[in-house]
Design a protein around this motif. Structure first.
Motif, short mmCIF file in Angstrom:
data_model
loop_
_atom_site.label_atom_id
_atom_site.label_comp_id
_atom_site.label_asym_id
_atom_site.label_seq_id
_atom_site.Cartn_x
_atom_site.Cartn_y
_atom_site.Cartn_z
N THR A 199 2.73 -13.78 24.09
CA THR A 199 2.25 -13.72 22.70
C THR A 199 3.03 -12.64 21.95
OG1 THR A 199 0.02 -14.44 23.30
CG2 THR A 199 0.29 -13.31 21.18
N ILE A 200 3.66 -13.07 20.87
CA ILE A 200 4.40 -12.14 20.00
C ILE A 200 3.61 -11.96 18.71
CG2 ILE A 200 6.56 -11.68 18.80
CD1 ILE A 200 7.94 -13.58 20.75
N GLU A 201 3.40 -10.72 18.39
CA GLU A 201 2.69 -10.38 17.14
C GLU A 201 3.73 -9.90 16.12
OE1 GLU A 201 -1.29 -7.88 15.86
OE2 GLU A 201 0.06 -7.00 17.33
N CYS A 202 3.71 -10.54 14.97
CA CYS A 202 4.69 -10.20 13.92
C CYS A 202 3.93 -9.69 12.70
CB CYS A 202 5.50 -11.44 13.56
SG CYS A 202 6.60 -11.20 12.15
N ILE A 203 4.28 -8.47 12.26
CA ILE A 203 3.66 -7.86 11.07
C ILE A 203 4.73 -7.68 10.01
CG2 ILE A 203 2.37 -5.91 10.15
CD1 ILE A 203 1.44 -5.35 13.03
N ILE A 204 4.56 -8.34 8.87
CA ILE A 204 5.52 -8.27 7.77
C ILE A 204 4.82 -7.67 6.55
CG2 ILE A 204 7.00 -9.58 6.19
CD1 ILE A 204 7.28 -11.69 8.38
N THR A 205 5.47 -6.68 5.94
CA THR A 205 4.96 -6.08 4.71
C THR A 205 5.99 -6.30 3.61
OG1 THR A 205 3.79 -4.38 5.98
CG2 THR A 205 4.08 -4.00 3.61
N VAL A 206 5.65 -7.12 2.63
CA VAL A 206 6.57 -7.48 1.56
C VAL A 206 6.39 -6.52 0.39
CG1 VAL A 206 7.20 -9.25 -0.12
CG2 VAL A 206 6.62 -9.89 2.23
N SER A 207 7.51 -5.96 -0.11
CA SER A 207 7.48 -5.08 -1.28
C SER A 207 7.67 -5.93 -2.54
CB SER A 207 8.60 -4.04 -1.20
OG SER A 207 8.43 -3.23 -0.05
N LYS A 208 6.81 -5.71 -3.51
CA LYS A 208 6.89 -6.43 -4.78
C LYS A 208 7.23 -5.46 -5.90
CE LYS A 208 3.59 -10.04 -3.49
NZ LYS A 208 2.37 -10.77 -3.91
N GLU A 209 7.42 -5.99 -7.09
CA GLU A 209 7.74 -5.15 -8.23
C GLU A 209 6.61 -4.14 -8.45
OE1 GLU A 209 10.30 -4.82 -10.35
OE2 GLU A 209 11.46 -6.17 -9.06
N PRO A 210 6.97 -2.86 -8.65
CA PRO A 210 5.93 -1.87 -8.92
C PRO A 210 5.15 -2.24 -10.18
CG PRO A 210 8.03 -0.81 -8.46
CD PRO A 210 8.32 -2.28 -8.61
N ARG A 211 3.94 -1.83 -10.20
CA ARG A 211 3.07 -2.15 -11.33
C ARG A 211 2.62 -0.85 -12.00
NH1 ARG A 211 -2.58 -3.00 -12.08
NH2 ARG A 211 -2.93 -2.43 -9.90
N VAL A 212 2.71 -0.85 -13.32
CA VAL A 212 2.21 0.28 -14.10
C VAL A 212 0.91 -0.15 -14.77
CG1 VAL A 212 2.66 1.89 -15.98
CG2 VAL A 212 4.54 1.15 -14.52
N THR A 213 -0.15 0.55 -14.46
CA THR A 213 -1.44 0.19 -15.03
C THR A 213 -1.48 0.55 -16.51
OG1 THR A 213 -2.42 2.35 -14.51
CG2 THR A 213 -2.55 0.64 -12.82
N GLY A 214 -2.33 -0.13 -17.23
CA GLY A 214 -2.51 0.20 -18.64
C GLY A 214 -3.13 1.57 -18.79
N THR A 215 -2.86 2.19 -19.92
CA THR A 215 -3.41 3.52 -20.19
C THR A 215 -4.93 3.43 -20.33
OG1 THR A 215 -1.39 4.27 -21.26
CG2 THR A 215 -3.42 5.44 -21.82
N LYS A 216 -5.59 4.35 -19.65
CA LYS A 216 -7.04 4.42 -19.72
C LYS A 216 -7.44 5.80 -20.22
CE LYS A 216 -7.80 1.22 -15.85
NZ LYS A 216 -8.42 1.04 -14.52
N TRP A 217 -8.54 5.82 -20.92
CA TRP A 217 -9.07 7.09 -21.41
C TRP A 217 -9.94 7.71 -20.33
CZ3 TRP A 217 -7.64 9.11 -26.08
CH2 TRP A 217 -6.99 8.25 -26.96
N PHE A 218 -9.71 9.00 -20.08
CA PHE A 218 -10.62 9.71 -19.20
C PHE A 218 -11.99 9.78 -19.86
CE2 PHE A 218 -7.19 10.96 -16.57
CZ PHE A 218 -7.73 11.55 -15.43
N PRO A 219 -13.02 9.65 -19.09
CA PRO A 219 -14.35 9.79 -19.70
C PRO A 219 -14.53 11.20 -20.25
CG PRO A 219 -14.49 9.79 -17.29
CD PRO A 219 -13.09 9.41 -17.64
N ARG A 220 -15.13 11.28 -21.40
CA ARG A 220 -15.36 12.58 -22.00
C ARG A 220 -16.66 12.55 -22.78
NH1 ARG A 220 -11.01 13.84 -26.57
NH2 ARG A 220 -12.42 15.59 -26.77
N ILE A 221 -17.24 13.69 -22.91
CA ILE A 221 -18.48 13.84 -23.68
C ILE A 221 -18.16 14.73 -24.87
CG2 ILE A 221 -20.84 14.72 -23.67
CD1 ILE A 221 -20.91 14.13 -20.67
N GLU A 222 -18.32 14.17 -26.05
CA GLU A 222 -18.00 14.90 -27.26
C GLU A 222 -19.06 15.97 -27.54
OE1 GLU A 222 -15.39 14.73 -29.06
OE2 GLU A 222 -14.42 12.92 -28.29
#
Length: 361
Positions: free
Chosen positions: A146-169
């Motif tokens: 039994t041969i076990e094969c583990i492949i990890t594919v790299s994809k295009e990096p993703r930049v998340t959309g800008t989010k506002w930190f929670p704040r209390i005015e």
């Protein structure tokens, strides 16, 4: 009062995208595929399996033939094959042999980053495994591998959309508003001033907190006893009201009903009152307003006031205004200049006239 500067805090994330898949390839009847002494290469492969949006095959060659030097080949070959056309993928790879008795696996090949390109020879990654490994272990047992094969594919990096930190005015400080209402409602007043025949009430503690002169007058050794109003000389009632407004609100009254000349005169009187009661911030605010409103007809009067009440910055501003505007003759013709000569030191007058002569030369 100090006001907190408005600010915002946002976050975005740059993250590499990877997808990992594991495929187990069972080879049953191992010896039937590669009988001892066989010379023909019999490479076998797994079925296609998906990882990272692409299809892969695991291939294995366990034939006991000769190597390039003519010696008996003491190794087997395993490889990973990218299926398809015109595909280029970056991935990491790990091949393991599964122990048929205990279950743990042994890594026989590992690469952190490989580029698989179906248009090049790099569409396949191979490794060799020593054949003797099968003889001394249980990786090949009951004619099964039994041969076990583990492949990890790299994809295009993703930049998340800008989010506002929670704040209390937090709203701006409203302490001045509360103190201002305290003065308006006259609730709890405990001191009365008689200013030009007008009675004005206030709170001793507030006055003492804001002015060292009031503190000494109301709580010091020379404090006046009894309930009689404290008589204030040489201050107009409206000016004293303006002083009280600043003490409670930390701001000047709006003075909306005053004309420009009357407004300037009120600010001059407030400067005198601020100096008298050691209200440094009010004194500086009055200097700033007078500096902004300098003009030929009043600059001499303002200069005399600045000299009399030790307002060095305002005094310098007045002198600089006269020099820069080249208006010494016009200033000298004003009533304020005549009063200036009587009240200011001769050093100031001489400096003004000398500078004016230099400018004209």
């Amino acid at each position: 009062m100090n006001h907190q500067m408005p600010s915002s805090k946002t976050v975005s994330t740059f993250a590499p995208q990877r997808e990992q898949g594991t495929h187990l390839f069972h080879i049953l009847g191992y010896s039937q595929h590669w009988a001892a002494g066989a010379s023909e290469c019999k490479c076998i492969g797994s079925d296609k399996f998906p990882v990272g949006g692409h299809e892969w095959r695991l291939v294995f060659d366990g034939a006991p033939g000769k190597d390039a030097s003519g010696s008996n080949r003491d190794y087997v070959v395993a490889g990973v094959y990218l299926v398809g056309k015109n595909i280029k993928v970056q991935a990491s790879l790990e091949l393991r042999l599964l122990d048929q008795s205990t279950g743990p696996s042994l890594t026989v090949h590992k690469e952190a980053s490989i580029v698989f390109d179906t248009n090049e020879r790099s569409r396949i990654a191979v490794c060799v495994i020593k054949r003797k490994l099968f003889k001394s272990t249980t990786y090949l047992q009951d004619d099964r591998l039994t041969i076990e094969c583990i492949i990890t594919v790299s994809k295009e990096p993703r930049v998340t959309g800008t989010k506002w930190f929670p704040r209390i005015e937090v709203p701006p400080s409203d302490i001045a508003q509360h103190f201002g209402k305290f003065l308006e409602t006259k609730e709890g007043v405990d001191v009365t001033f008689s200013v030009g025949g007008v009675d004005l009430t206030a709170h001793k503690m507030v006055l003492a907190t804001r002015s060292p002169v009031f503190r000494a007058e109301l709580y010091g050794p020379m404090k006046e006893g009894g309930t009689e109003p404290i008589v204030v000389e040489d201050i107009h009632p409206d000016v004293f009201r303006g002083l009280l407004h600043f003490i409670y609100n930390d701001s000047l009254p709006p003075f909306d009903d005053l004309m420009e000349d009357d407004y300037g005169e009120m600010i001059r009187h407030l400067l005198v009152a601020a100096d008298r009661y050691a209200m440094d911030r009010l004194k500086l605010m009055c200097q700033s307003i007078l500096c902004e409103g300098l003009h030929v007809q009043t600059v001499a009067t303002t200069l005399a006031l600045a000299d009399q009440h030790h307002c060095d910055m305002l005094k310098d501003a007045c002198i600089e205004f006269i020099i820069c505007s080249n208006a010494m003759d016009a200033v000298a013709a004003t009533p304020g200049y005549k009063n200036l000569k009587r009240t200011c030191s001769s050093v100031v007058i001489e400096a003004l006239e000398k500078t004016s002569r230099i400018r004209k030369a």
